[in-house]
Enzyme design. Structure first.
Site, PDB file in Angstrom:
ATOM      1  N   ILE A 102       0.818  -1.210   0.000  1.00 41.32           N
ATOM      2  CA  ILE A 102       0.000   0.000   0.000  1.00 41.32           C
ATOM      3  C   ILE A 102       0.851   1.259   0.000  1.00 41.32           C
ATOM      4  CG2 ILE A 102      -2.005  -1.131   1.035  1.00 41.32           C
ATOM      5  CD1 ILE A 102      -1.170  -0.038   3.745  1.00 41.32           C
ATOM      6  N   ASP A 103       2.160   1.112  -0.176  1.00 38.03           N
ATOM      7  CA  ASP A 103       3.038   2.273  -0.302  1.00 38.03           C
ATOM      8  C   ASP A 103       3.111   2.705  -1.767  1.00 38.03           C
ATOM      9  OD1 ASP A 103       5.271   0.813  -1.668  1.00 38.03           O
ATOM     10  OD2 ASP A 103       5.347  -0.260   0.236  1.00 38.03           O
ATOM     11  N   HIS A 118      -4.462  -4.023  -2.674  1.00 33.47           N
ATOM     12  CA  HIS A 118      -4.954  -3.739  -1.329  1.00 33.47           C
ATOM     13  C   HIS A 118      -5.094  -2.243  -1.068  1.00 33.47           C
ATOM     14  CE1 HIS A 118      -3.224  -7.926  -0.184  1.00 33.47           C
ATOM     15  NE2 HIS A 118      -4.466  -8.009  -0.636  1.00 33.47           N
ATOM     16  N   CYS A 155     -20.666  15.052   1.328  1.00 33.07           N
ATOM     17  CA  CYS A 155     -21.709  14.493   2.191  1.00 33.07           C
ATOM     18  C   CYS A 155     -21.432  14.660   3.678  1.00 33.07           C
ATOM     19  CB  CYS A 155     -21.914  13.014   1.864  1.00 33.07           C
ATOM     20  SG  CYS A 155     -20.573  11.930   2.447  1.00 33.07           S
ATOM     21  N   GLY A 192       9.118 -11.046  -3.302  1.00 27.63           N
ATOM     22  CA  GLY A 192       8.932 -10.549  -1.946  1.00 27.63           C
ATOM     23  C   GLY A 192       7.577 -10.793  -1.323  1.00 27.63           C
ATOM     24  N   ALA A 236      15.130  -8.800  -3.819  1.00 29.93           N
ATOM     25  CA  ALA A 236      14.706  -7.917  -4.901  1.00 29.93           C
ATOM     26  C   ALA A 236      15.788  -6.908  -5.245  1.00 29.93           C
ATOM     27  CB  ALA A 236      13.418  -7.197  -4.507  1.00 29.93           C
TER      28      ALA A 236
END
Length: 252
Positions: A102-103, A118, A155, A192, A236
């Site tokens: 999520i980075d 994600h 909203c 990874g 990696a």
């Protein structure tokens, strides 16, 4: 056994490459993975308390503070040599990335075609109407206990982190894109990931079932190792630059 020649042969023969990455990809930039017993992020907090819609609806302020601090920690580190190598690979082949992370390290490393299964720490949205939020948020330099989320200008609902929490569906567009890439790739490269988070971990099996070669780059055996044609015991940040440099030299 040195498997680099086998990995190189797979990469050299491919023109459409799908790279599937997990937390280990970011760990080499200094971001903790979730499952390491000593340093994993969930070893410090209750995952249900910080990653469920029920917790958010009950008390959003601790979650908002925690996710903004995580975002700040992501911005404080740099893409590693593996991220940059994937971006350079796109100069000699058609390369797309599907990540569980999520980075934004893939994007900052230079990759243009990235799908986040994600979600992303930096894609905020309204928790009520789901509209994107493009306003300013303040990233704390140190962990703090509570912060009040801003309100949606449409909203009035609370703005939430744009990540997938436990019990939530994966973004359907991202899932469809990832499936399509697995089906059309000439080579799938797994980097990874432990291969235990479902349904994401099932994606490389689509390629496997179609007979597409699968290359795993991981310092340790994973749940996906048995599905890989070649499993390269490297990281990696070391293996990907070696592989891409070889391809660049080979293709002149």
């Amino acid at each position: 056994m040195d498997v680099f020649p086998q990995a190189f042969d797979l990469a050299r023969a491919a023109r459409r490459i799908e790279v599937f990455t997990g937390a280990g990809m970011s760990a080499e930039s200094g971001l903790h993975t979730f499952r390491d017993a000593q340093t994993g992020l969930w070893s410090k907090v209750d995952p249900i308390a910080m990653a469920s819609i029920d917790s958010w609806e009950r008390d959003p302020e601790p979650m908002w503070a925690w996710y903004l601090w995580r975002a700040q920690r992501c911005r404080a580190v740099e893409p590693n040599a593996g991220h940059r190598a994937i971006a350079e690979w796109a100069d000699v082949a058609e390369v797309s990335v599907t990540t569980q992370n999520i980075d934004d390290l893939h994007e900052r490393g230079g990759s243009a075609d990235v799908t986040h299964l994600h979600g992303s720490l930096f894609d905020f949205r309204c928790s009520h109407c789901s509209r994107p939020f493009n306003g300013e948020v303040g990233y704390p330099a140190e962990p703090i206990v509570r912060l009040t989320p801003p309100n949606c200008e449409f909203c009035g609902g609370l703005i939430r982190p744009g990540v997938v929490w436990f019990g939530e569906m994966l973004p359907q567009r991202a899932w469809r894109d990832a499936e399509g890439r697995m089906q059309s790739a000439d080579l799938v490269v797994i980097v990874g990931t432990s291969g235990v988070v479902q349904p994401a971990a099932s994606l490389p099996l689509i390629a496997r079932e179609m007979g597409t070669p699968v290359l795993e780059i991981s310092p340790q055996e994973t749940e996906l190792t048995r599905y890989a044609d070649v499993s390269w015991r490297t990281t990696a940040a070391f293996g990907l630059p070696e592989l891409v440099t070889g391809l660049q030299l080979d293709r002149g």
